[in-house]
Scaffold this motif. Structure first.
Motif, PDB file in Angstrom:
ATOM      1  N   SER A  10       0.707  -1.443   0.075  1.00 49.32           N
ATOM      2  CA  SER A  10       0.291  -0.004  -0.076  1.00 49.32           C
ATOM      3  C   SER A  10       0.882   1.335   0.010  1.00 49.32           C
ATOM      4  CB  SER A  10      -0.848  -0.014   1.120  1.00 49.32           C
ATOM      5  OG  SER A  10      -1.852   1.044   1.154  1.00 49.32           O
ATOM      6  N   SER A  11       0.575   2.016  -0.809  1.00 45.63           N
ATOM      7  CA  SER A  11       1.272   3.410  -0.784  1.00 45.63           C
ATOM      8  C   SER A  11       0.984   4.655  -0.096  1.00 45.63           C
ATOM      9  CB  SER A  11       1.622   3.869  -2.496  1.00 45.63           C
ATOM     10  OG  SER A  11       2.231   2.875  -3.312  1.00 45.63           O
ATOM     11  N   THR A  15      -5.110   0.211   0.550  1.00 50.65           N
ATOM     12  CA  THR A  15      -5.007  -1.157   0.427  1.00 50.65           C
ATOM     13  C   THR A  15      -5.031  -1.678   1.922  1.00 50.65           C
ATOM     14  OG1 THR A  15      -4.027  -0.886  -1.751  1.00 50.65           O
ATOM     15  CG2 THR A  15      -3.958  -3.112  -0.662  1.00 50.65           C
ATOM     16  N   ILE A  61      -2.517  -0.283  -7.617  1.00 54.90           N
ATOM     17  CA  ILE A  61      -1.822   0.223  -8.890  1.00 54.90           C
ATOM     18  C   ILE A  61      -1.153   1.650  -8.767  1.00 54.90           C
ATOM     19  CG2 ILE A  61      -2.499   0.795 -11.099  1.00 54.90           C
ATOM     20  CD1 ILE A  61      -2.175  -2.085 -10.864  1.00 54.90           C
ATOM     21  N   SER A  94      -9.204   2.702 -11.785  1.00 54.93           N
ATOM     22  CA  SER A  94      -9.988   1.962 -12.759  1.00 54.93           C
ATOM     23  C   SER A  94     -11.223   0.979 -12.182  1.00 54.93           C
ATOM     24  CB  SER A  94      -9.080   1.006 -13.711  1.00 54.93           C
ATOM     25  OG  SER A  94      -7.945   1.575 -13.800  1.00 54.93           O
ATOM     26  N   ALA A 130      -9.160   4.957  -3.846  1.00 52.49           N
ATOM     27  CA  ALA A 130      -9.299   6.118  -2.909  1.00 52.49           C
ATOM     28  C   ALA A 130      -8.491   7.382  -3.846  1.00 52.49           C
ATOM     29  CB  ALA A 130      -8.953   6.041  -1.577  1.00 52.49           C
TER      30      ALA A 130
HETATM   31  C1  LIG Z   1       1.021   8.632  -8.525  1.00 55.09           C
HETATM   32  C2  LIG Z   1      -0.431   7.689  -8.512  1.00 55.09           C
HETATM   33  C3  LIG Z   1      -0.495   6.858  -9.703  1.00 55.09           C
HETATM   34  C4  LIG Z   1      -1.745   6.023  -9.886  1.00 55.09           C
HETATM   35  N1  LIG Z   1      -1.724   5.273 -11.240  1.00 55.09           N
HETATM   36  C5  LIG Z   1      -2.913   4.626 -11.461  1.00 55.09           C
HETATM   37  C6  LIG Z   1      -3.148   3.947 -12.831  1.00 55.09           C
HETATM   38  O1  LIG Z   1      -2.302   3.663 -13.323  1.00 55.09           O
HETATM   39  N2  LIG Z   1      -4.474   3.142 -12.506  1.00 55.09           N
HETATM   40  C7  LIG Z   1      -5.334   3.362 -11.734  1.00 55.09           C
HETATM   41  O2  LIG Z   1      -6.402   2.785 -12.107  1.00 55.09           O
HETATM   42  N3  LIG Z   1      -5.246   3.890 -10.644  1.00 55.09           N
HETATM   43  C8  LIG Z   1      -3.952   4.609 -10.345  1.00 55.09           C
HETATM   44  N4  LIG Z   1      -3.949   5.337  -9.194  1.00 55.09           N
HETATM   45  C9  LIG Z   1      -5.062   5.289  -8.083  1.00 55.09           C
HETATM   46  C10 LIG Z   1      -4.448   4.090  -7.033  1.00 55.09           C
HETATM   47  O3  LIG Z   1      -4.649   2.905  -7.247  1.00 55.09           O
HETATM   48  C11 LIG Z   1      -5.482   4.401  -5.793  1.00 55.09           C
HETATM   49  O4  LIG Z   1      -5.227   5.812  -5.479  1.00 55.09           O
HETATM   50  C12 LIG Z   1      -5.502   3.418  -4.665  1.00 55.09           C
HETATM   51  O5  LIG Z   1      -6.517   3.670  -3.735  1.00 55.09           O
HETATM   52  C13 LIG Z   1      -4.196   3.490  -4.041  1.00 55.09           C
HETATM   53  O6  LIG Z   1      -4.046   2.367  -2.760  1.00 55.09           O
HETATM   54  P1  LIG Z   1      -2.963   2.854  -1.651  1.00 55.09           P
HETATM   55  O7  LIG Z   1      -3.295   3.624  -0.807  1.00 55.09           O
HETATM   56  O8  LIG Z   1      -3.270   1.195  -1.017  1.00 55.09           O
HETATM   57  O9  LIG Z   1      -1.556   2.619  -2.372  1.00 55.09           O
HETATM   58  C14 LIG Z   1      -2.758   5.994  -8.952  1.00 55.09           C
HETATM   59  C15 LIG Z   1      -2.525   6.728  -7.709  1.00 55.09           C
HETATM   60  C16 LIG Z   1      -1.510   7.432  -7.504  1.00 55.09           C
HETATM   61  C17 LIG Z   1      -1.230   8.388  -6.246  1.00 55.09           C
END
Ligand SMILES: Cc1cc2nc3c(=O)[nH]c(=O)nc-3n(C[C@H](O)[C@H](O)[C@H](O)COP(=O)(O)O)c2cc1C
Length: 185
Positions: A10-11, A15, A61, A94, A130
């Protein structure tokens, strides 16, 4: 009762929150749950001593890819993962959209991850993530606002937006719980 590992990458935290919720559903069903980031996996995972009766793995992603450390984790423990009931969920924006194009994109992320790791999860699921503008630096906030605008998502950067459908997450967790319970008997 089964011993279940819920492991995630998770970034910005979404997640991790979803993994925690899946862990709660499994705990409520009386399973012994270990929740961990894939960055620092728990011990007792080596192929010869794989100490779990089931594993759920999640990753999000960013720029078209899941966290590399989750892929490394799966490659390292793939033998153990393929021996027990397992599930993979992929979190993205997506998956927040219902158009056929967005659906094919989020399904593509799932398929690609599984194909690249030789893992054969029993269940896979795309979960809506989110937009956490408050957690992004200036440039990322600017880029995400533009992307959100073109995708018809929220663009007011003074707020964060959660698109995760928690009922959908619970249905996925319950489906996995049934699988683990069936195999354990
Ligand atoms: C820099 C960045 C790039 C992202 N690239 C994509 C992407 O290519 N495709 C997509 O569907 N969502 C993309 N997202 C949305 C993330 O998948 C979404 O914010 C997700 O909730 C992140 O989960 P995390 O908080 O566990 O990392 C991106 C979000 C960020 C901040």
């Amino acid at each position: 009762m089964a011993r279940v590992l819920v492991c995630y990458g998770s970034s910005e935290g979404q997640t991790a929150k979803i993994a925690d919720h899946i862990g709660d559903v499994l705990s409520e069903a009386s399973h012994d749950v270990v929740l961990s980031t894939a960055k620092y996996p728990p011990s007792a995972l080596t192929s010869s001593e794989f100490a779990y009766d089931g594993v759920v793995i999640g990753a999000s992603i960013h720029k078209g890819s899941h966290q590399g450390y989750v892929e490394e984790f799966v490659r390292e423990y793939v033998d153990g993962l393929n021996r027990v009931p397992s599930a993979f969920f992929s979190v993205s924006l997506s998956a927040a959209k219902s158009s056929p194009e967005a659906r094919s994109e989020s399904d593509g992320y799932l398929r690609e991850f599984v194909a690249e790791t030789d893992w054969e999860p029993d269940l896979t699921h795309a979960v809506a993530g989110a937009l956490k503008y408050s957690e992004y630096g200036f440039l990322t906030r600017f880029v995400m606002k533009r992307i959100a605008g073109t995708e018809g998502l929220d663009t007011d950067t003074d707020h964060d937006y959660e698109y995760t459908d928690w009922e959908d997450v619970e249905t996925f967790a319950i489906e996995f719980e049934e699988l683990v319970s069936t195999r354990a008997t």
